[in-house]
Structure formats: C-alpha cells, structure tokens
Motif scaffolding. Structure first.
Motif, PDB file in Angstrom:
ATOM      1  N   GLY A   3       6.786  18.741  35.064  1.00  0.00           N
ATOM      2  CA  GLY A   3       4.964  17.806  35.541  1.00  0.00           C
ATOM      3  C   GLY A   3       4.224  17.214  34.137  1.00  0.00           C
ATOM      4  N   TYR A   4       5.193  17.208  32.928  1.00  0.00           N
ATOM      5  CA  TYR A   4       3.946  16.819  31.404  1.00  0.00           C
ATOM      6  C   TYR A   4       3.852  15.437  31.808  1.00  0.00           C
ATOM      7  CZ  TYR A   4       3.173  21.442  30.572  1.00  0.00           C
ATOM      8  OH  TYR A   4       2.212  22.982  30.779  1.00  0.00           O
ATOM      9  N   VAL A   5       2.896  14.103  31.530  1.00  0.00           N
ATOM     10  CA  VAL A   5       3.222  13.194  31.057  1.00  0.00           C
ATOM     11  C   VAL A   5       2.576  12.961  29.803  1.00  0.00           C
ATOM     12  CG1 VAL A   5       2.606  10.957  31.646  1.00  0.00           C
ATOM     13  CG2 VAL A   5       3.043  12.397  33.685  1.00  0.00           C
ATOM     14  N   ALA A   6       3.487  12.384  29.398  1.00  0.00           N
ATOM     15  CA  ALA A   6       2.908  12.066  27.216  1.00  0.00           C
ATOM     16  C   ALA A   6       2.356  10.923  27.106  1.00  0.00           C
ATOM     17  CB  ALA A   6       3.923  12.548  27.077  1.00  0.00           C
ATOM     18  N   ARG A   7       2.103  10.788  26.721  1.00  0.00           N
ATOM     19  CA  ARG A   7       1.388   9.281  25.951  1.00  0.00           C
ATOM     20  C   ARG A   7       1.140   9.341  24.550  1.00  0.00           C
ATOM     21  NH1 ARG A   7      -1.224  10.007  30.706  1.00  0.00           N
ATOM     22  NH2 ARG A   7      -0.520   8.483  32.668  1.00  0.00           N
ATOM     23  N   THR A  53      -0.746  12.271  23.548  1.00  0.00           N
ATOM     24  CA  THR A  53      -1.388  13.682  24.507  1.00  0.00           C
ATOM     25  C   THR A  53      -0.256  13.465  25.476  1.00  0.00           C
ATOM     26  OG1 THR A  53      -1.846  11.642  25.751  1.00  0.00           O
ATOM     27  CG2 THR A  53      -4.145  12.184  23.866  1.00  0.00           C
ATOM     28  N   VAL A  54      -0.464  14.748  25.729  1.00  0.00           N
ATOM     29  CA  VAL A  54       0.075  15.299  27.422  1.00  0.00           C
ATOM     30  C   VAL A  54      -0.750  16.296  28.182  1.00  0.00           C
ATOM     31  CG1 VAL A  54       2.088  17.062  27.997  1.00  0.00           C
ATOM     32  CG2 VAL A  54       1.685  16.011  25.317  1.00  0.00           C
ATOM     33  N   SER A  55      -0.132  15.499  29.428  1.00  0.00           N
ATOM     34  CA  SER A  55      -1.011  15.939  30.648  1.00  0.00           C
ATOM     35  C   SER A  55      -0.886  16.521  31.763  1.00  0.00           C
ATOM     36  CB  SER A  55      -2.430  15.025  30.881  1.00  0.00           C
ATOM     37  OG  SER A  55      -3.126  13.663  30.003  1.00  0.00           O
ATOM     38  N   ASP A  56      -1.053  17.539  32.564  1.00  0.00           N
ATOM     39  CA  ASP A  56      -0.385  18.081  33.404  1.00  0.00           C
ATOM     40  C   ASP A  56      -0.532  16.804  34.770  1.00  0.00           C
ATOM     41  OD1 ASP A  56      -3.244  18.373  34.867  1.00  0.00           O
ATOM     42  OD2 ASP A  56      -3.390  19.889  34.240  1.00  0.00           O
ATOM     43  N   GLU A  57      -0.335  17.286  35.726  1.00  0.00           N
ATOM     44  CA  GLU A  57      -0.125  16.417  36.926  1.00  0.00           C
ATOM     45  C   GLU A  57      -1.247  16.321  37.188  1.00  0.00           C
ATOM     46  OE1 GLU A  57       2.322  19.130  39.323  1.00  0.00           O
ATOM     47  OE2 GLU A  57       4.127  18.884  38.879  1.00  0.00           O
ATOM     48  N   ARG A  60      -5.377  16.410  33.336  1.00  0.00           N
ATOM     49  CA  ARG A  60      -5.788  17.480  33.291  1.00  0.00           C
ATOM     50  C   ARG A  60      -4.868  17.035  31.016  1.00  0.00           C
ATOM     51  NH1 ARG A  60      -6.418  20.225  37.550  1.00  0.00           N
ATOM     52  NH2 ARG A  60      -5.070  20.952  36.710  1.00  0.00           N
ATOM     53  N   PRO A  61      -5.436  16.942  30.078  1.00  0.00           N
ATOM     54  CA  PRO A  61      -4.346  17.200  28.705  1.00  0.00           C
ATOM     55  C   PRO A  61      -4.374  18.015  28.787  1.00  0.00           C
ATOM     56  CG  PRO A  61      -6.850  16.874  28.430  1.00  0.00           C
ATOM     57  CD  PRO A  61      -6.943  15.959  29.817  1.00  0.00           C
ATOM     58  N   VAL A  62      -2.921  18.923  28.099  1.00  0.00           N
ATOM     59  CA  VAL A  62      -3.028  20.778  27.541  1.00  0.00           C
ATOM     60  C   VAL A  62      -2.372  20.275  26.682  1.00  0.00           C
ATOM     61  CG1 VAL A  62      -2.647  20.917  30.021  1.00  0.00           C
ATOM     62  CG2 VAL A  62      -0.860  19.883  29.123  1.00  0.00           C
ATOM     63  N   ALA A  63      -2.136  18.777  26.302  1.00  0.00           N
ATOM     64  CA  ALA A  63      -1.393  19.429  24.064  1.00  0.00           C
ATOM     65  C   ALA A  63      -1.769  17.502  23.723  1.00  0.00           C
ATOM     66  CB  ALA A  63       0.043  18.979  24.232  1.00  0.00           C
ATOM     67  N   ALA A  64      -1.941  17.641  22.376  1.00  0.00           N
ATOM     68  CA  ALA A  64      -2.511  16.424  21.510  1.00  0.00           C
ATOM     69  C   ALA A  64      -2.170  16.411  20.323  1.00  0.00           C
ATOM     70  CB  ALA A  64      -4.032  16.544  21.397  1.00  0.00           C
ATOM     71  N   GLY A  65      -1.343  15.655  19.805  1.00  0.00           N
ATOM     72  CA  GLY A  65      -1.250  15.587  18.675  1.00  0.00           C
ATOM     73  C   GLY A  65      -1.212  14.414  17.823  1.00  0.00           C
TER      74      GLY A  65
END
Length: 331
Positions: A3-7, A53-57, A60-65
């Motif tokens: 369900g994660y979306v990365a951008r 960035t990685v966001s949940d469904e 909401r951002p749950v990770a960034a690098g």
C-alpha cells in the motif's frame, strides 16, 4: 508494504508540514526508546539533493530519504576512503511499520539509481548509515543486498577498563613535529592493513596526503597524538581530535562535547602486549579530565581485531554504515 507509494521530489518535503512533523516525531520516539545516545532526527532539507518519499494509503509520509552523490577523481583525498562513485541515502523512517517503510524506500532508491545515465559502474557503491540498535532495519537492508561495513562506536565519559600502565620497557608521550616521519609510517601501516577489509584504498598520493595532515596536527599544542615507544623505537600511536576539531561528529550523538579517535595503531609485531590498551587508557584519562562527555570512533566490521578491542575498552556501536557494490547490485 504494497500500500505504500514512493515519489521523488525536488521542490520540498512531502505532504503537509504537520504530516511531515508526524514522521519526524515518530522516528524521534523510536530512536529515543532504543538508544539514549542517538540525536534528535533532523528534517531533510531540499537543496541540490533530491528527496525520496514513501507515503501510506492515506497519503501520510512514513519514510523519506535524501539522495546524495559523490565522485572522487584520481588524486583526491576521498579516493583513499572508498570507491570513486558513491551514492548515499540519508533515511528517515517512522510510522507503525518502519521495516516495511524502509523496504519501500530502498526499492524506490534502487529504481532511481537504475535511471542514472552514469556513475553506477563497477567502481560504485550504494551506501547509507542506520542506527545500530534500530534492528527493524536489518532485514530490509539485507533483503536489498546491503551489508554492514563500518561502525561508529561511542564511549561515555569514564566508561571502560580501569587505567592501564604500559609494559615496563614502553614509554608514552605526546608526539610533536619531530615525530612526523614516525607517525606517518605508523598510519600508513594501518592503511595497508585496512585495505584487506575494503574500506581503504591506498593511492600513490596517499603517503604525501597523510604527511600534510599529520604535519598540521603535530604543530598544535597539545597535539593530542600519543606515541608509544619501546626503548626509543616507535611501536604505536593514538590520535584524538578534541571537540573543537571534531565538530563534524557532534550532530551524530546526543551527548556533548564529543571527541573523535581517528587512528589507533600498534605495530604488527607488538600486538597483544598491552600497548594499545595503555595508549587508550592514557587518552581516556586526558579526555575525561577535559570534561569530554562522549568519544567516537570508526572501525571496520570485518576487521577481526578492531571490534573486540574497542568493545573491551568501553565502546559500543552507535551507527552502522551499510553498503553494496556496485550500486546497481542493490536489489
């Protein structure tokens, strides 16, 4: 994880400011619960470096690098310390599933590396630094093919073994400029040994570059470079950067002020005789008397001597650097 979306962004941090604060706060709480020496995580800042960035469904951002690339051409000092093409990711991971969020972030990083037109050949590496006690990162890092290569270890003030005297015929003193050739020789011996573990690459220019750095250090008063001699013959050294010369390390640890041990060398034929322990004891007494709250140092994970020695004299892992070569080997 599905369900994660990365951008990848070039224009600013992900999501609304309040949501991004939640990510930082989540990471801060996890860090504080696992290791009191970890600093507060910082907000990534977009400048010239792209941000994954990685966001949940729910978005909401749950990770960034933050992605960073360094290239060292022949003759540069940095070429001694790694492959020419270095791709770094500075991760910040939070949320209820940090393992899954990191896994998605690493997948996104791999996809971005595959799109690069150059810099990912046989002499390249993908690297990141992760809190050593944050074990939720180990499995995703391994799944993506990365392996731990170096540890940044920490020692709190007055921790470690009791004061130790050197062997009877060994004396210790602070080095000065007259010891330039001796100190350079011992450091080059250390460089050649570290080459076995893939973290140091001695170049034709390395001896002269080392001589210039050592020369500057030995002109200071005090030098903070301790030299051990057996009947006048140099057999070891320990080089400390006090807080005013270790400012780069201060953001890596919560305690302050912080010093850094750059080199600890005992000649091969003298190892196992207590010289290293005595040198460390001498340096620890000096640092403790100066009110230095924490001392940091790096060692290679693969070095069979370093880890056991430093743990025995009071150091423990704080940050671990993970790497894969070449960069496109990242899974």
């Amino acid at each position: 994880m599905s369900g994660y979306v990365a951008r990848m962004r070039h224009d600013g941090p992900p999501g609304r400011s309040a949501e991004y604060d939640l990510l930082v706060g989540s990471a801060a709480r996890r860090w504080a619960s696992i290791d009191p020496l970890l600093p507060e995580p910082s907000h990534p800042r977009l400048s010239t470096h792209p941000l994954l960035t990685v966001s949940d469904e729910a978005g909401r951002p749950v990770a960034a690098g933050t992605m960073r690339y360094s290239w060292y051409q022949p003759g540069e000092v940095g070429r001694t310390w790694g492959v020419p093409d270095q791709h770094w990711l500075t991760p910040l991971v939070g949320g209820p599933d940090p393992e899954g969020a990191l896994d998605s972030l690493l997948t996104s990083w791999r996809d971005q590396l595959e799109k690069l037109p150059s810099g990912t050949g046989s002499e390249s590496a993908a690297q990141l630094t992760w809190p050593s006690r944050d074990v939720c990162g180990v499995r995703p890092l391994q799944r993506h093919g990365m392996q731990p290569i170096t540890v940044l270890a920490a020692r709190r003030q007055r921790r470690g073994v009791p004061p130790s005297l050197p062997p009877r015929d060994v004396t210790m003193r602070l080095a000065d400029i007259h010891d330039l050739a001796v100190v350079v020789g011992l450091i080059m011996e250390e460089h050649r040994y570290e080459e076995f573990f893939g973290g140091v690459f001695v170049q034709p220019e390395t001896p002269e570059q080392t001589r210039r750095v050592v020369s500057r250090a030995l002109t200071r008063r005090p030098s903070w470079v301790w030299l051990a001699e057996r009947r006048g013959r140099p057999v070891g050294l320990l080089w400390v950067s006090p807080p005013e010369r270790a400012r780069w390390a201060a953001p890596l640890v919560k305690a302050a002020p912080a010093a850094y041990i750059g080199y600890a060398v005992v000649a091969e034929e003298e190892r196992g005789r207590g010289i290293g322990t005595a040198l460390v004891s001498q340096a620890h007494q000096a640092m403790d008397s100066h009110g230095i709250a924490v001392t940091l140092l790096n060692y290679s994970v693969m070095n069979p001597l370093s880890g056991p020695f430093w743990h025995r004299v009071g150091y423990r892992p704080l940050w671990t650097t993970w790497e894969i070569r070449p960069a496109l080997a990242l899974r």
